[in-house]
Design a protein around this motif. Structure first.
Motif, PDB file in Angstrom:
ATOM      1  N   GLU A   1       0.825  -1.200   0.000  1.00 51.02           N
ATOM      2  CA  GLU A   1       0.000   0.000   0.000  1.00 51.02           C
ATOM      3  C   GLU A   1       0.863   1.255   0.000  1.00 51.02           C
ATOM      4  O   GLU A   1       1.701   1.433   0.884  1.00 51.02           O
ATOM      5  N   VAL A   2       0.629   2.110  -0.966  1.00 54.55           N
ATOM      6  CA  VAL A   2       1.387   3.352  -1.068  1.00 54.55           C
ATOM      7  C   VAL A   2       1.214   4.194   0.192  1.00 54.55           C
ATOM      8  O   VAL A   2       2.175   4.745   0.729  1.00 54.55           O
ATOM      9  N   ALA A   3      -0.020   4.275   0.693  1.00 54.39           N
ATOM     10  CA  ALA A   3      -0.282   5.122   1.865  1.00 54.39           C
ATOM     11  C   ALA A   3       0.506   4.658   3.082  1.00 54.39           C
ATOM     12  O   ALA A   3       0.957   5.486   3.888  1.00 54.39           O
ATOM     13  N   GLU A   4       0.682   3.352   3.235  1.00 52.80           N
ATOM     14  CA  GLU A   4       1.433   2.849   4.393  1.00 52.80           C
ATOM     15  C   GLU A   4       2.907   3.223   4.317  1.00 52.80           C
ATOM     16  O   GLU A   4       3.481   3.698   5.300  1.00 52.80           O
ATOM     17  N   LEU A   5       3.515   3.018   3.160  1.00 50.85           N
ATOM     18  CA  LEU A   5       4.929   3.369   3.048  1.00 50.85           C
ATOM     19  C   LEU A   5       5.126   4.877   3.097  1.00 50.85           C
ATOM     20  O   LEU A   5       6.147   5.360   3.616  1.00 50.85           O
ATOM     21  N   ARG A   6       4.153   5.636   2.586  1.00 51.20           N
ATOM     22  CA  ARG A   6       4.244   7.098   2.694  1.00 51.20           C
ATOM     23  C   ARG A   6       4.209   7.507   4.166  1.00 51.20           C
ATOM     24  O   ARG A   6       4.974   8.383   4.603  1.00 51.20           O
ATOM     25  N   LYS A   7       3.340   6.875   4.943  1.00 52.68           N
ATOM     26  CA  LYS A   7       3.244   7.193   6.367  1.00 52.68           C
ATOM     27  C   LYS A   7       4.554   6.862   7.087  1.00 52.68           C
ATOM     28  O   LYS A   7       5.055   7.646   7.904  1.00 52.68           O
ATOM     29  N   ILE A   8       5.134   5.714   6.773  1.00 52.23           N
ATOM     30  CA  ILE A   8       6.375   5.283   7.425  1.00 52.23           C
ATOM     31  C   ILE A   8       7.520   6.222   7.083  1.00 52.23           C
ATOM     32  O   ILE A   8       8.235   6.710   7.965  1.00 52.23           O
ATOM     33  N   SER A   9       7.718   6.476   5.805  1.00 52.33           N
ATOM     34  CA  SER A   9       8.851   7.318   5.396  1.00 52.33           C
ATOM     35  C   SER A   9       8.670   8.749   5.882  1.00 52.33           C
ATOM     36  O   SER A   9       9.638   9.425   6.237  1.00 52.33           O
ATOM     37  N   SER A  10       7.439   9.229   5.925  1.00 58.49           N
ATOM     38  CA  SER A  10       7.179  10.578   6.420  1.00 58.49           C
ATOM     39  C   SER A  10       7.517  10.694   7.900  1.00 58.49           C
ATOM     40  O   SER A  10       8.219  11.619   8.318  1.00 58.49           O
ATOM     41  N   ALA A  11       7.044   9.757   8.698  1.00 61.76           N
ATOM     42  CA  ALA A  11       7.298   9.811  10.138  1.00 61.76           C
ATOM     43  C   ALA A  11       8.781   9.712  10.445  1.00 61.76           C
ATOM     44  O   ALA A  11       9.269  10.333  11.398  1.00 61.76           O
TER      45      ALA A  11
END
Length: 441
Positions: A191-201
């Motif tokens: 899921e793009v949203a999950e990896l975006r959340k991880i890399s953002s945090a």
């Protein structure tokens, strides 16, 4: 006595690009803050720590992914210089140590490199996906390396199915500020949203890798970039006058990242924003400050920006300040002039939002909204010169009129192309080459 050079930090500079003029009654001041780090790349093995996290869930056994992951992990290990503390972790329902076998980091040398390479050759795929637990283990391994540049590379091919979203959020909260993490999603089931959340945090980046055979090159490049960092935990310190408010602070290059909510109070009317680890590079930040309107002809400092740079001896060095100015005028030619770089980055920020909201509407079946937002993205990608996004948009929509943004949604869209567009929507293009900063250390 060691022959290694003493660790040093780069020379930093700050440049402000803005139009300082506001119309009568104007409140919002926009500025682009460019931070530049230059200087010799001093190799300081004792000051770096790396954790390589490889998804070994059952789905990795398909399409040659686990074999490609073994090669990718080996490529990353090959980039780590002698003296770096490191570990390799396998992720499934629960993470487990691959090398070293017990829960700790070990120093890279000829012997540990050989042993680690042998260990990753034995990686096998079985089990589920619980990414938060993988990050927690990385956090425990890196927690004692304060003062070092702490970094992790994470690979997954699937959704975070074996823990709740709340568990992942809690893990990210625990890891935030402890280390940075760059992530890769391989295939099309993550899921793009999950990896975006991880890399953002974790102040990192993430990238889609549709073909497993491409993992090796990506891992080698990412590990090499990590080794080029010479200082970690840098912060932007921003002061504003009384009755002024920071509307937002966004990193604009190399990717769009909203830092507004990461402010940590550091003094009267000042706050610090984390901007991660640095090597020889420059990045742009978009600062928007709301000020109280002044009389025509009045000048004021709307904000100043400093850098807080950790020093090898445990102290810190302040660079700056660089000033954001405001002056009220009744000269319409002055007040309506927009800084080219402010306009460029405003367009890139809007482009990222348009792509993401358009794709989300498409997934919901809201074709009207999807068409409008993706059409707007076509216009913005052209305006800011983002050719990669323009090319990816052409795989999702049929462009009737590029200038007006008139498009039709394609009925059959390759999932990998859609995921690539979503992933790369935050990757920006520069307005031009480097320029010498006006304020230096």
């Amino acid at each position: 006595m060691s022959d290694l050079p003493e660790p040093t930090t780069p020379d930093f500079g700050i440049e402000i690009d803005q139009n300082p003029y506001l119309p009568a009654g104007g409140r919002e001041m926009h500025a682009i803050v460019t931070v530049r780090a230059t200087g010799p790349r001093v190799r300081a093995p004792a000051d770096a720590a790396e954790v390589v996290i490889v998804d070994t869930s059952g789905s990795m056994s398909y399409s040659g992914k686990i074999a490609a992951a073994r090669k990718a992990a080996a490529a990353a290990l090959g980039e780590l210089r002698d003296g770096v503390r490191f570990a390799v972790v396998a992720g499934a329902n629960e993470p487990r140590m691959i090398y070293p076998p017990d829960e700790r980091l070990t120093r890279m040398d000829a012997g540990s490199r050989k042993a680690a390479l042998a260990a990753v050759k034995k990686l096998e795929a079985a089990g589920g996906t619980a990414i938060g637990s993988w990050l927690r283990l990385a956090g425990r391994l890196l927690a004692e390396q304060q003062g070092a540049i702490r970094h992790a590379i994470l690979l997954t091919d699937g959704k975070n199915q074996h823990e709740s979203a709340a568990q992942l959020d809690q893990a990210l909260k625990e890891c935030e500020g402890n280390f940075t993490c760059d992530a890769f999603g391989v295939g099309t089931d993550w899921e793009v949203a999950e990896l975006r959340k991880i890399s953002s945090a974790l102040l990192g980046t993430f990238l889609d890798v549709s073909h497993p055979d491409d993992l090796q090159a990506h891992f080698r490049e990412m590990a090499g970039r990590a080794m080029d960092k010479t200082v970690g935990d840098v912060a932007l310190r921003v002061w504003t006058p009384q009755n002024a408010t920071i509307r937002f602070l966004k990193q604009m290059e190399p990717v769009v990242e909203d830092l507004t909510d990461r402010r940590a109070v550091s003094g009267p009317q000042t706050g610090d924003y984390p901007i991660g680890a640095w090597g020889d590079e420059d990045r742009d930040y978009h600062l928007c400050v709301e000020v109280q309107p002044g009389d025509v002809g009045r000048q004021m400092r709307a904000a100043w920006v400093r850098l807080v740079v950790p020093e090898p001896d445990g102290g810190e060095r302040l660079v700056g300040p660089a000033n954001v100015l405001a002056e009220w005028t009744d000269d319409e030619a002055k007040s309506t002039r927009i800084s080219r770089r402010v306009a460029h980055h405003t367009g890139q920020s809007e482009l990222a939002e348009a792509v993401q909201s358009g794709l989300e509407a498409r997934r919901r079946g809201d074709e009207e909204t999807a068409t409008a937002r993706l059409g707007r993205a076509v216009v913005l990608a052209r305006q800011v010169g983002n050719r990669q996004i323009s090319e990816l948009l052409e795989q999702v929509v049929d462009i009737v009129d590029e200038e007006s943004g008139t498009v039709r949604l394609k009925r059959d869209v390759d999932k990998a192309a859609e995921m690539s567009l979503d992933t790369r929507s935050v990757r920006t293009v520069r307005t031009g080459g480097r320029r010498p900063p006006s304020t230096g250390s």
